[in-house]
Design a protein around this motif. Structure first.
Motif, short mmCIF file in Angstrom:
data_model
loop_
_atom_site.label_atom_id
_atom_site.label_comp_id
_atom_site.label_asym_id
_atom_site.label_seq_id
_atom_site.Cartn_x
_atom_site.Cartn_y
_atom_site.Cartn_z
N GLU A 1 15.67 17.04 56.25
CA GLU A 1 16.45 18.20 56.69
C GLU A 1 17.56 18.51 55.69
N THR A 2 18.27 17.49 55.23
CA THR A 2 19.34 17.68 54.25
C THR A 2 18.78 18.25 52.94
N LEU A 3 17.64 17.71 52.49
CA LEU A 3 17.04 18.18 51.24
C LEU A 3 16.53 19.61 51.36
N THR A 4 16.01 19.98 52.52
CA THR A 4 15.59 21.36 52.74
C THR A 4 16.78 22.29 52.65
N ASP A 5 17.89 21.94 53.30
CA ASP A 5 19.11 22.75 53.23
C ASP A 5 19.61 22.86 51.79
N LEU A 6 19.58 21.74 51.06
CA LEU A 6 20.02 21.72 49.67
C LEU A 6 19.14 22.64 48.82
N LEU B 1 9.81 23.47 44.45
CA LEU B 1 9.17 22.16 44.40
C LEU B 1 9.68 21.25 45.50
N LEU B 2 11.00 21.21 45.67
CA LEU B 2 11.60 20.33 46.67
C LEU B 2 11.25 20.79 48.09
N LEU B 3 11.24 22.11 48.33
CA LEU B 3 10.86 22.62 49.64
C LEU B 3 9.41 22.26 49.97
N ARG B 4 8.54 22.37 49.00
CA ARG B 4 7.13 22.03 49.22
C ARG B 4 6.98 20.56 49.56
N GLU B 5 7.72 19.70 48.87
CA GLU B 5 7.63 18.27 49.14
C GLU B 5 8.16 17.93 50.54
N ALA B 6 9.29 18.52 50.91
CA ALA B 6 9.87 18.25 52.23
C ALA B 6 8.93 18.73 53.34
N GLU B 7 8.25 19.83 53.10
CA GLU B 7 7.35 20.40 54.11
C GLU B 7 6.10 19.54 54.33
N ARG B 8 5.59 18.94 53.25
CA ARG B 8 4.34 18.20 53.39
C ARG B 8 4.53 16.71 53.69
N ALA B 9 5.77 16.24 53.65
CA ALA B 9 6.05 14.81 53.85
C ALA B 9 5.78 14.37 55.28
N ALA C 1 -2.69 11.70 41.63
CA ALA C 1 -3.05 12.84 42.47
C ALA C 1 -2.01 13.91 42.21
N SER C 2 -2.43 15.16 42.19
CA SER C 2 -1.44 16.19 41.95
C SER C 2 -0.37 16.15 43.04
N ARG C 3 -0.76 15.90 44.27
CA ARG C 3 0.19 15.77 45.38
C ARG C 3 -0.25 14.61 46.28
N PRO C 4 0.10 13.37 45.90
CA PRO C 4 -0.27 12.23 46.74
C PRO C 4 0.51 12.26 48.05
N PRO C 5 0.06 11.52 49.06
CA PRO C 5 0.80 11.48 50.32
C PRO C 5 2.22 10.96 50.08
N ILE C 6 3.18 11.57 50.75
CA ILE C 6 4.56 11.11 50.62
C ILE C 6 5.19 10.95 52.00
N HIS C 7 6.32 10.23 52.02
CA HIS C 7 7.05 9.92 53.24
C HIS C 7 8.52 10.25 53.01
N MET C 8 9.20 10.71 54.05
CA MET C 8 10.64 10.97 53.98
C MET C 8 11.30 10.55 55.29
N ILE C 9 12.56 10.19 55.16
CA ILE C 9 13.38 9.96 56.35
C ILE C 9 13.66 11.33 56.95
N ASP C 10 13.49 11.48 58.25
CA ASP C 10 13.62 12.78 58.89
C ASP C 10 14.95 13.47 58.59
N ALA C 11 16.05 12.74 58.68
CA ALA C 11 17.36 13.34 58.42
C ALA C 11 17.51 13.74 56.95
N GLU C 12 16.96 12.95 56.04
CA GLU C 12 17.00 13.30 54.61
C GLU C 12 16.17 14.55 54.33
#
Length: 131
Positions: free
Chosen positions: A21-26, A40-48, A8-19
């Motif tokens: 936030e850290t990845l968004t800041d990064l 790319l990273l912002l888009r992934e953190a937003e849809r997780a 899938a171009s964007r399959p469902p993903i999961h993230m640890i909530d604190a991670e």
């Protein structure tokens, strides 16, 4: 017969909530120097789908996970540990989250494939770091 999982171009993903936030800041901190990876990273953190660390499914790639994946662009299987940029050392198999492949892998589960952006990556195994 196609033995590759359907990507899938964007399959469902999961993230640890604190991670997430850290990845968004990064990602925001490198937006000017690395706009493509940052986006790319912002888009992934937003849809997780976010979870606490204790409730994260065991087969999901998080920071510090050792991941075996197949890259169809090279036809090779690679094993890497997903790390923050300060820990990155590709010679030791430590892949920065601030690479296109690193940003693609975060949040995927074993068995999932993703089209990213010019290749298909298929996660074979995930070993999460001890809690």
């Amino acid at each position: 017969m196609n033995l590759m999982p359907q990507a899938a171009s964007r399959p469902p993903i999961h993230m640890i909530d604190a991670e997430a936030e850290t990845l968004t800041d990064l990602a925001l901190s490198v937006e000017r120097r690395m706009p493509a990876v940052s986006a790319l990273l912002l888009r992934e953190a937003e849809r997780a789908r976010l979870h606490s660390a204790a409730r994260m499914p065991a087969d999901v790639i998080t920071m510090g996970s050792m991941v075996e994946f197949f890259d169809d662009s090279s036809g090779s299987t690679r094993t890497v540990t997903l790390v923050y940029p300060s820990e990155a050392d590709i010679a030791k198999g430590q892949l920065s989250i601030l690479t296109p492949v690193g940003a693609a892998l975060i949040g995927l589960r074993a068995g999932q494939s993703i089209l990213w952006p010019d290749r298909c990556l298929t996660v074979r195994t995930v070993q999460r770091p001890p809690a």
